[in-house]
Design an enzyme around this catalytic site. Structure first.
Site, PDB file in Angstrom:
ATOM      1  N   SER A 119       0.820  -1.211   0.000  1.00 36.09           N
ATOM      2  CA  SER A 119       0.000   0.000   0.000  1.00 36.09           C
ATOM      3  C   SER A 119       0.848   1.253   0.000  1.00 36.09           C
ATOM      4  O   SER A 119       0.369   2.320  -0.379  1.00 36.09           O
ATOM      5  CB  SER A 119      -0.854   0.057   1.266  1.00 36.09           C
ATOM      6  OG  SER A 119      -1.630  -1.080   1.401  1.00 36.09           O
ATOM      7  N   HIS A 140      -0.563  -2.626  -7.388  1.00 38.47           N
ATOM      8  CA  HIS A 140      -1.394  -2.353  -6.214  1.00 38.47           C
ATOM      9  C   HIS A 140      -2.886  -2.434  -6.537  1.00 38.47           C
ATOM     10  O   HIS A 140      -3.413  -1.615  -7.288  1.00 38.47           O
ATOM     11  CB  HIS A 140      -1.034  -0.962  -5.658  1.00 38.47           C
ATOM     12  CG  HIS A 140      -1.716  -0.647  -4.380  1.00 38.47           C
ATOM     13  ND1 HIS A 140      -2.050   0.631  -4.008  1.00 38.47           N
ATOM     14  CD2 HIS A 140      -2.141  -1.445  -3.367  1.00 38.47           C
ATOM     15  CE1 HIS A 140      -2.648   0.591  -2.824  1.00 38.47           C
ATOM     16  NE2 HIS A 140      -2.717  -0.653  -2.426  1.00 38.47           N
ATOM     17  N   GLU A 152      -2.760   0.173  -9.541  1.00 43.61           N
ATOM     18  CA  GLU A 152      -1.645   1.114  -9.701  1.00 43.61           C
ATOM     19  C   GLU A 152      -0.395   0.306 -10.066  1.00 43.61           C
ATOM     20  O   GLU A 152      -0.107  -0.714  -9.432  1.00 43.61           O
ATOM     21  CB  GLU A 152      -1.390   1.875  -8.389  1.00 43.61           C
ATOM     22  CG  GLU A 152      -2.456   2.903  -8.067  1.00 43.61           C
ATOM     23  CD  GLU A 152      -2.230   3.598  -6.720  1.00 43.61           C
ATOM     24  OE1 GLU A 152      -2.536   4.781  -6.618  1.00 43.61           O
ATOM     25  OE2 GLU A 152      -1.762   2.942  -5.764  1.00 43.61           O
ATOM     26  N   ASN A 190      -3.686   6.068  -2.082  1.00 42.44           N
ATOM     27  CA  ASN A 190      -3.531   6.150  -0.625  1.00 42.44           C
ATOM     28  C   ASN A 190      -2.958   7.487  -0.171  1.00 42.44           C
ATOM     29  O   ASN A 190      -3.233   7.934   0.945  1.00 42.44           O
ATOM     30  CB  ASN A 190      -2.684   4.991  -0.109  1.00 42.44           C
ATOM     31  CG  ASN A 190      -3.501   3.713   0.000  1.00 42.44           C
ATOM     32  OD1 ASN A 190      -4.723   3.761   0.056  1.00 42.44           O
ATOM     33  ND2 ASN A 190      -2.836   2.573   0.024  1.00 42.44           N
TER      34      ASN A 190
HETATM   35  N1  CAA Z   1     -15.698  -9.292  -1.986  1.00 45.44           N
HETATM   36  C1  CAA Z   1     -16.157  -9.688  -3.191  1.00 45.44           C
HETATM   37  N2  CAA Z   1     -17.190  -9.090  -3.821  1.00 45.44           N
HETATM   38  C2  CAA Z   1     -17.805  -8.083  -3.172  1.00 45.44           C
HETATM   39  C3  CAA Z   1     -17.389  -7.636  -1.901  1.00 45.44           C
HETATM   40  C4  CAA Z   1     -16.289  -8.299  -1.311  1.00 45.44           C
HETATM   41  N3  CAA Z   1     -15.808  -7.941  -0.107  1.00 45.44           N
HETATM   42  N4  CAA Z   1     -18.185  -6.624  -1.522  1.00 45.44           N
HETATM   43  C5  CAA Z   1     -19.073  -6.449  -2.511  1.00 45.44           C
HETATM   44  N5  CAA Z   1     -18.833  -7.318  -3.505  1.00 45.44           N
HETATM   45  C6  CAA Z   1     -19.564  -7.436  -4.755  1.00 45.44           C
HETATM   46  C7  CAA Z   1     -20.985  -7.913  -4.533  1.00 45.44           C
HETATM   47  O1  CAA Z   1     -21.059  -9.334  -4.517  1.00 45.44           O
HETATM   48  C8  CAA Z   1     -21.710  -7.331  -5.715  1.00 45.44           C
HETATM   49  O2  CAA Z   1     -21.439  -8.139  -6.859  1.00 45.44           O
HETATM   50  P1  CAA Z   1     -22.496  -8.281  -8.062  1.00 45.44           P
HETATM   51  O3  CAA Z   1     -22.621  -6.923  -8.685  1.00 45.44           O
HETATM   52  O4  CAA Z   1     -21.852  -9.280  -8.947  1.00 45.44           O
HETATM   53  O5  CAA Z   1     -23.762  -8.757  -7.445  1.00 45.44           O
HETATM   54  C9  CAA Z   1     -20.984  -5.982  -5.945  1.00 45.44           C
HETATM   55  O6  CAA Z   1     -19.704  -6.126  -5.314  1.00 45.44           O
HETATM   56  C10 CAA Z   1     -21.727  -4.820  -5.323  1.00 45.44           C
HETATM   57  O7  CAA Z   1     -21.885  -5.107  -3.944  1.00 45.44           O
HETATM   58  P2  CAA Z   1     -23.135  -4.655  -3.069  1.00 45.44           P
HETATM   59  O8  CAA Z   1     -24.321  -4.424  -3.957  1.00 45.44           O
HETATM   60  O9  CAA Z   1     -23.280  -5.603  -1.944  1.00 45.44           O
HETATM   61  O10 CAA Z   1     -22.685  -3.329  -2.382  1.00 45.44           O
HETATM   62  P3  CAA Z   1     -22.230  -1.947  -2.984  1.00 45.44           P
HETATM   63  O11 CAA Z   1     -22.825  -1.650  -4.312  1.00 45.44           O
HETATM   64  O12 CAA Z   1     -22.418  -1.009  -1.881  1.00 45.44           O
HETATM   65  O13 CAA Z   1     -20.640  -2.126  -3.228  1.00 45.44           O
HETATM   66  C11 CAA Z   1     -18.433  -1.888  -2.478  1.00 45.44           C
HETATM   67  C12 CAA Z   1     -19.790  -2.554  -2.223  1.00 45.44           C
HETATM   68  C13 CAA Z   1     -17.901  -2.318  -3.818  1.00 45.44           C
HETATM   69  C14 CAA Z   1     -17.511  -2.356  -1.361  1.00 45.44           C
HETATM   70  C15 CAA Z   1     -18.647  -0.324  -2.456  1.00 45.44           C
HETATM   71  O14 CAA Z   1     -19.241   0.042  -1.248  1.00 45.44           O
HETATM   72  C16 CAA Z   1     -17.361   0.442  -2.634  1.00 45.44           C
HETATM   73  O15 CAA Z   1     -16.914   0.668  -3.742  1.00 45.44           O
HETATM   74  N6  CAA Z   1     -16.753   0.901  -1.501  1.00 45.44           N
HETATM   75  C17 CAA Z   1     -15.511   1.636  -1.524  1.00 45.44           C
HETATM   76  C18 CAA Z   1     -14.366   0.677  -1.614  1.00 45.44           C
HETATM   77  C19 CAA Z   1     -13.052   1.376  -1.654  1.00 45.44           C
HETATM   78  O16 CAA Z   1     -12.922   2.588  -1.610  1.00 45.44           O
HETATM   79  N7  CAA Z   1     -11.978   0.575  -1.730  1.00 45.44           N
HETATM   80  C20 CAA Z   1     -10.626   1.061  -1.714  1.00 45.44           C
HETATM   81  C21 CAA Z   1     -10.090   0.965  -0.337  1.00 45.44           C
HETATM   82  S1  CAA Z   1      -8.440   1.568  -0.251  1.00 45.44           S
HETATM   83  C22 CAA Z   1      -7.499   0.256  -0.611  1.00 45.44           C
HETATM   84  O17 CAA Z   1      -7.908  -0.861  -0.781  1.00 45.44           O
HETATM   85  C23 CAA Z   1      -6.052   0.555  -0.775  1.00 45.44           C
HETATM   86  C24 CAA Z   1      -5.162   0.191   0.303  1.00 45.44           C
HETATM   87  O18 CAA Z   1      -4.028  -0.107   0.013  1.00 45.44           O
HETATM   88  C25 CAA Z   1      -5.542   0.324   1.725  1.00 45.44           C
END
Ligand code: CAA
Length: 283
Positions: A119, A140, A152, A190
């Site tokens: 990260s 990433h 990334e 990040n």
């Molecule tokens: N694992 C696998 N699939 C997942 C999942 C998970 N943990 N969470 C959700 N999904 C899938 C669902 O199964 C669903 O799939 P389908 O379209 O095939 O049915 C799809 O994603 C949409 O899920 P939901 O309808 O349940 O929920 P949502 O529309 O609210 O989406 C989310 C969930 C994708 C997590 C959304 O809330 C989101 O984009 N959140 C922000 C995530 C983000 O910012 N991530 C970056 C974090 S920073 C990072 O990772 C970097 C680092 O180095 C720290």
């Protein structure tokens, strides 16, 4: 370069997500961890994920068998002798990573690329533990790796153009959008996201809003799919703190000082979804 077999190192949230995406994209996958029980847990989770896709009609049961069959577990680097690419997603600890890169360098074939899902840590420093610094690169992914479209791609000081091109191609084959980022703490996402989450925790500590008010405000007022505190819980509060600490140390600038409450949460063991408690409860 023709990449066919990928070893994913680390079977935690990111490693198992990456393994799943790689298998779905047609790659042979070797999922490596230090203990068979971690591998078994990850494979069970991946299988469950595929079953959900079958239940939703997004995948046939035959496809599930075929794709899942492409993932093998291992607890030995010896099995890396025929891989073309390693994607490392282990703990964010540079000393540990350096030991691991040294071993990978000895066990992997000469042509293999070693990519880190770090990260915020230095790709150049990991590369220096190997004799193939031209083939070490940052790749990433974002949580959940199965869903988030971005990868990334980060070169270290000695990373070759061929390595960047090969990783860009793999990311595209995984149906991701690769974006190049210079090697700098936190790269692009990040660098911007973690100070924002840290600020949300400071705002919470100052009583500017409750947990729910801060998250609702950022969802409805800033268009975030989930609020910053729920996001911290999903990513892992320990991960957020680790990145914030890298920024504070590397930039030597007080604007990156981690929120005290973030440290307290980690000290208390409230790391988010994975421990059942973070800013929210997941019991
Ligand atoms: N694992 C696998 N699939 C997942 C999942 C998970 N943990 N969470 C959700 N999904 C899938 C669902 O199964 C669903 O799939 P389908 O379209 O095939 O049915 C799809 O994603 C949409 O899920 P939901 O309808 O349940 O929920 P949502 O529309 O609210 O989406 C989310 C969930 C994708 C997590 C959304 O809330 C989101 O984009 N959140 C922000 C995530 C983000 O910012 N991530 C970056 C974090 S920073 C990072 O990772 C970097 C680092 O180095 C720290």
């Amino acid at each position: 370069m023709n990449i066919k077999k990928i070893a994913v190192l680390g079977s935690g949230t990111m490693g198992s997500g990456i393994a799943q995406v790689a298998a779905q994209s047609g790659y042979e996958v070797l999922l490596i961890d230090v203990d068979q029980k971690f591998i078994d847990r990850a494979l069970a989770g991946i299988s469950k994920g595929f079953q959900k896709a079958v239940d939703k009609g997004k995948m046939t049961a035959e496809d599930k068998e075929q794709v899942f069959g492409r993932i093998k577990g291992s607890i030995s680097y010896e099995d890396c002798k025929d891989v073309d690419l390693v994607i490392e997603a282990i703990l964010e600890n540079m000393d540990l990573k350096k030991q691991v890169y040294k071993q990978l360098d000895e066990k992997c074939p000469d042509h293999a690329i070693l990519a880190s899902n770090t990260s915020s840590l230095s790709i150049t420093e990991m590369a220096a533990a190997t004799k193939r610094s031209d083939k070490v690169v940052g790749m990433h992914f974002f949580n959940p790796a199965q869903v988030m479209k971005l990868v990334e791609v980060i070169p270290g000081l000695d990373t070759s153009e061929e390595t960047i091109a090969a990783i860009t191609e793999v990311a595209k084959k995984m149906n991701k959008v690769p974006v190049n980022a210079k090697e700098s703490p936190g790269f692009i996402v990040n660098r911007i996201l973690v100070p924002m989450i840290n600020e949300a925790v400071i705002a919470l500590g100052e009583g500017i809003g409750t947990i729910e008010e801060i998250d609702t405000a950022m969802k409805l007022g800033a268009g975030m799919p989930m609020g910053p505190l729920a996001l911290a819980d999903m990513v892992g509060i320990d991960i957020v703190l680790a990145v914030a600490e890298v920024f504070y140390k590397e930039f030597a600038d007080s604007k990156y000082r981690p929120a005290l409450l973030l440290k307290q949460m980690v000290r208390a063991g409230h790391l988010g979804v994975k421990t059942g408690r973070g800013f929210y409860s997941y019991q």
